[in-house]
Design an enzyme around this catalytic site. Structure first.
Site, PDB file in Angstrom:
ATOM      1  CB  ILE A  18       4.626  -4.430   8.263  1.00 45.50           C
ATOM      2  CG1 ILE A  18       5.066  -6.541   8.821  1.00 45.50           C
ATOM      3  CG2 ILE A  18       4.368  -3.961   6.658  1.00 45.50           C
ATOM      4  CD1 ILE A  18       4.152  -6.593   7.195  1.00 45.50           C
ATOM      5  CE1 TYR A  30      -2.646  -4.463   5.623  1.00 43.09           C
ATOM      6  CE2 TYR A  30      -1.591  -4.012   3.778  1.00 43.09           C
ATOM      7  CZ  TYR A  30      -2.188  -3.600   4.872  1.00 43.09           C
ATOM      8  OH  TYR A  30      -2.392  -2.395   4.787  1.00 43.09           O
ATOM      9  CB  THR A  75      -1.110   0.384   0.878  1.00 43.77           C
ATOM     10  OG1 THR A  75      -1.496  -1.306   1.825  1.00 43.77           O
ATOM     11  CG2 THR A  75      -2.218   1.355   1.139  1.00 43.77           C
ATOM     12  CE1 TYR A 114     -16.499  -1.456  -6.396  1.00 41.10           C
ATOM     13  CE2 TYR A 114     -16.116  -3.676  -8.212  1.00 41.10           C
ATOM     14  CZ  TYR A 114     -16.819  -2.611  -7.735  1.00 41.10           C
ATOM     15  OH  TYR A 114     -18.400  -2.277  -8.271  1.00 41.10           O
ATOM     16  NE  ARG A 155      -4.997   1.725   2.543  1.00 43.92           N
ATOM     17  CZ  ARG A 155      -4.532   2.534   2.269  1.00 43.92           C
ATOM     18  NH1 ARG A 155      -4.791   2.794   0.893  1.00 43.92           N
ATOM     19  NH2 ARG A 155      -3.949   4.016   2.345  1.00 43.92           N
ATOM     20  CE  LYS A 200       0.607  -3.483   6.857  1.00 43.20           C
ATOM     21  NZ  LYS A 200       0.939  -2.437   5.747  1.00 43.20           N
TER      22      LYS A 200
END
Length: 296
Positions: A207, A137, A48, A111, A142, A165
């Protein structure tokens, strides 16, 4: 598996130096060298913070290859290879393995919002194709989907799925995950304001976005905790909390790119739909950087 983690301490979710012509590899190389010289424990490339979602396929592959070559074995290189297109994620993962990346960071599909069954099938397919360990992750803010504790437990049985993560911010879910998975998955904080809280329930480190500007200190914070200096680690978490807030005062990596640029490493250039930092929030960021002892 946790006896041989991909890394312990801090891995920088590294920004990718860009300009109007593409990736600035001279700047990128200097940034990688500086991070390693400052004592960072690992580097995440094209995640990201590295604007992986707006790199072209050619750029994405090239930054992974370049980073492996530049690091030259000094620290683990973790490749951001996640996508909402599973076939593409598999292809990119295979490439990252071929060029010598040490592990993959694979985000939940954004999405298209997979079910938990879909997550298990997707991650299994990617892990089956990988010859290197995978860090899952989880960033619901997001991607719109959360990896549930039972899903982590199912995925933990795969030999190539080694870490998490975790950026869901839900301590109760994280405690449940760790109670189910035990030593099968290495936990890394995905939020810089929760490094020590997550390490307190078995985390191996972070991270980090913060370590783009404070690699030495972020690593030290983690290693203090791991070495038993919980109070000292907590004090560092408190000390850098205002800077962390400033680094997330606009959508990541907008402030991180502005901060690294202010330190002289690269241009303050982000790709649309991201835009450069607003003057008011940038002024606060620079002030917080100075308060943290960074020369800008």
């Amino acid at each position: 598996m946790s006896n041989n983690p991909i890394f312990t301490g801090a891995a920088t979710a590294l920004v990718t130096p860009l300009n109007e012509n593409g990736v600035d590899y001279e700047a990128f190389g200097k940034l990688i060298d500086w991070q390693i010289e400052e004592g960072i424990d690992a580097l995440v490339i094209a995640g990201t913070s590295g604007e992986g979602s707006t790199l072209t396929d050619e750029e994405h592959r090239e930054v992974l290859k370049f980073s492996v070559e530049r690091a030259a074995g000094r620290v683990p290189i973790i490749a951001g290879t996640g996508s909402n297109d599973t076939a593409y994620a598999i292809d990119l993962t295979k490439y990252a393995c071929e060029v010598g990346c040490d592990a993959m960071l694979v985000v939940t599909p954004y999405y298209n919002k997979a079910t938990q069954k879909g997550l298990i099938k997707m991650y299994t397919a990617i892990a089956d194709a990988s010859t290197k360990p995978i860090i899952l992750y989880n960033v619901p803010s997001r991607s719109g989907v959360n990896i549930e504790p039972a899903t982590y437990a199912a995925l933990a049985e795969h030999p190539m799925i080694q870490g998490i993560k975790e950026a869901n911010g839900q301590i109760d879910k994280i405690v449940e995950t760790m109670s189910l998975c035990g030593d099968k998955l290495d936990l890394y904080s995905g939020n810089d304001d929760q490094i020590i809280p997550l390490m307190s329930v078995g985390g191996k480190g972070v991270i980090s976005v913060l370590s783009n500007v404070l690699p030495k200190e972020t690593s030290e914070m983690c290693h203090r905790f791991l070495d038993g200096d919980v109070a000292g680690a907590a004090q560092m978490q408190f000390k850098y909390f205002p800077l962390v807030k400033a680094l997330f005062s606009e959508v990541n990596p907008i402030p991180a790119k502005a901060a690294v640029a202010a330190m002289g490493f690269c241009e303050d250039y982000v790709r649309l739909p991201l835009t450069t930092m607003e003057d008011a929030t940038k002024a606060v960021l620079l002030e917080r950087m100075r308060e943290a002892g960074i020369n800008v």
